[in-house]
Design a protein around this motif. Structure first.
Motif, mmCIF file in Angstrom:
data_model
loop_
_atom_site.group_PDB
_atom_site.id
_atom_site.type_symbol
_atom_site.label_atom_id
_atom_site.label_comp_id
_atom_site.label_asym_id
_atom_site.label_seq_id
_atom_site.Cartn_x
_atom_site.Cartn_y
_atom_site.Cartn_z
ATOM 1 N N GLU A 109 0.829 -1.209 0.000
ATOM 2 C CA GLU A 109 0.000 0.000 0.000
ATOM 3 C C GLU A 109 0.862 1.258 0.000
ATOM 4 O O GLU A 109 0.567 2.216 -0.709
ATOM 5 C CB GLU A 109 -0.977 -0.024 1.173
ATOM 6 N N GLU A 110 1.944 1.257 0.779
ATOM 7 C CA GLU A 110 2.858 2.410 0.775
ATOM 8 C C GLU A 110 3.501 2.577 -0.603
ATOM 9 O O GLU A 110 3.597 3.685 -1.123
ATOM 10 C CB GLU A 110 3.949 2.232 1.827
ATOM 11 N N THR A 111 3.946 1.461 -1.183
ATOM 12 C CA THR A 111 4.570 1.495 -2.507
ATOM 13 C C THR A 111 3.574 1.955 -3.551
ATOM 14 O O THR A 111 3.885 2.798 -4.402
ATOM 15 C CB THR A 111 5.112 0.095 -2.870
ATOM 16 N N TYR A 112 2.357 1.431 -3.495
ATOM 17 C CA TYR A 112 1.323 1.808 -4.451
ATOM 18 C C TYR A 112 0.930 3.273 -4.313
ATOM 19 O O TYR A 112 0.617 3.928 -5.309
ATOM 20 C CB TYR A 112 0.095 0.907 -4.305
ATOM 21 N N ASP A 113 0.965 3.812 -3.100
ATOM 22 C CA ASP A 113 0.671 5.241 -2.912
ATOM 23 C C ASP A 113 1.705 6.102 -3.630
ATOM 24 O O ASP A 113 1.360 7.102 -4.267
ATOM 25 C CB ASP A 113 0.623 5.605 -1.430
ATOM 26 N N VAL A 114 2.975 5.710 -3.530
ATOM 27 C CA VAL A 114 4.045 6.446 -4.219
ATOM 28 C C VAL A 114 3.823 6.375 -5.728
ATOM 29 O O VAL A 114 3.890 7.389 -6.433
ATOM 30 C CB VAL A 114 5.438 5.873 -3.844
ATOM 31 N N LEU A 115 3.541 5.180 -6.225
ATOM 32 C CA LEU A 115 3.295 5.003 -7.657
ATOM 33 C C LEU A 115 2.063 5.789 -8.112
ATOM 34 O O LEU A 115 2.075 6.412 -9.180
ATOM 35 C CB LEU A 115 3.121 3.522 -7.990
#
Length: 143
Positions: A109-115
């Motif tokens: 979720e953190e990675t997807y937020d950045v993306l």
């Protein structure tokens, strides 16, 4: 996995409205281009109208863009038709007793937020006008 084409269909509809203004812009005619049914086109056009990207009157097949195509970003269109604005989703049904299954959702979720933020920046920099120009360029190559 089933995916939505609503976004690309919305871009298609907006390009059609712009390129064929002054002609038959009925949902029946636009649906022929999208190769779908008119009710689906009307639903997308309703979303585009609610978000202020087009204006139309019931019973009159003459929708219009409310802005010039260079003022409409792909992000504007996406936000108009996709109710869940997140492009990527972590699987919520993983084994909480597993090292990976119990910890992967938060990391993803953190990675997807950045993306998501990066993708939205890119989408906001691309206009409907550039898509229209690409369509016209492709059509010129066929001729």
């Amino acid at each position: 996995m089933k995916y939505s084409t609503k976004y690309s269909d919305a871009i298609h509809i907006l390009a059609y409205i712009h390129l064929f203004k002054g002609t038959d812009l009925s949902s029946d005619r636009i649906a022929q281009s999208v190769e779908t049914n008119p009710a689906y086109v009307r639903r997308i056009m309703s979303d585009l109208r609610v978000s202020g990207l087009i204006e139309s009157q019931r019973g009159k097949p003459n929708p219009k863009l409310t802005k010039e195509p260079n003022e409409i970003s792909l992000l504007d269109i996406y936000a108009s038709v996709e109710k869940d604005h997140h492009l990527l989703h972590a699987d919520k049904k993983t084994n909480p007793n597993c090292l990976i299954g119990g910890n992967i959702q938060g990391v993803l979720e953190e990675t997807y937020d950045v993306l998501q933020k990066k993708i939205e920046q890119e989408m906001s920099a691309i206009s409907l006008q550039s898509i229209i120009e690409g369509i016209q360029g492709e059509a010129d190559q066929v001729d």
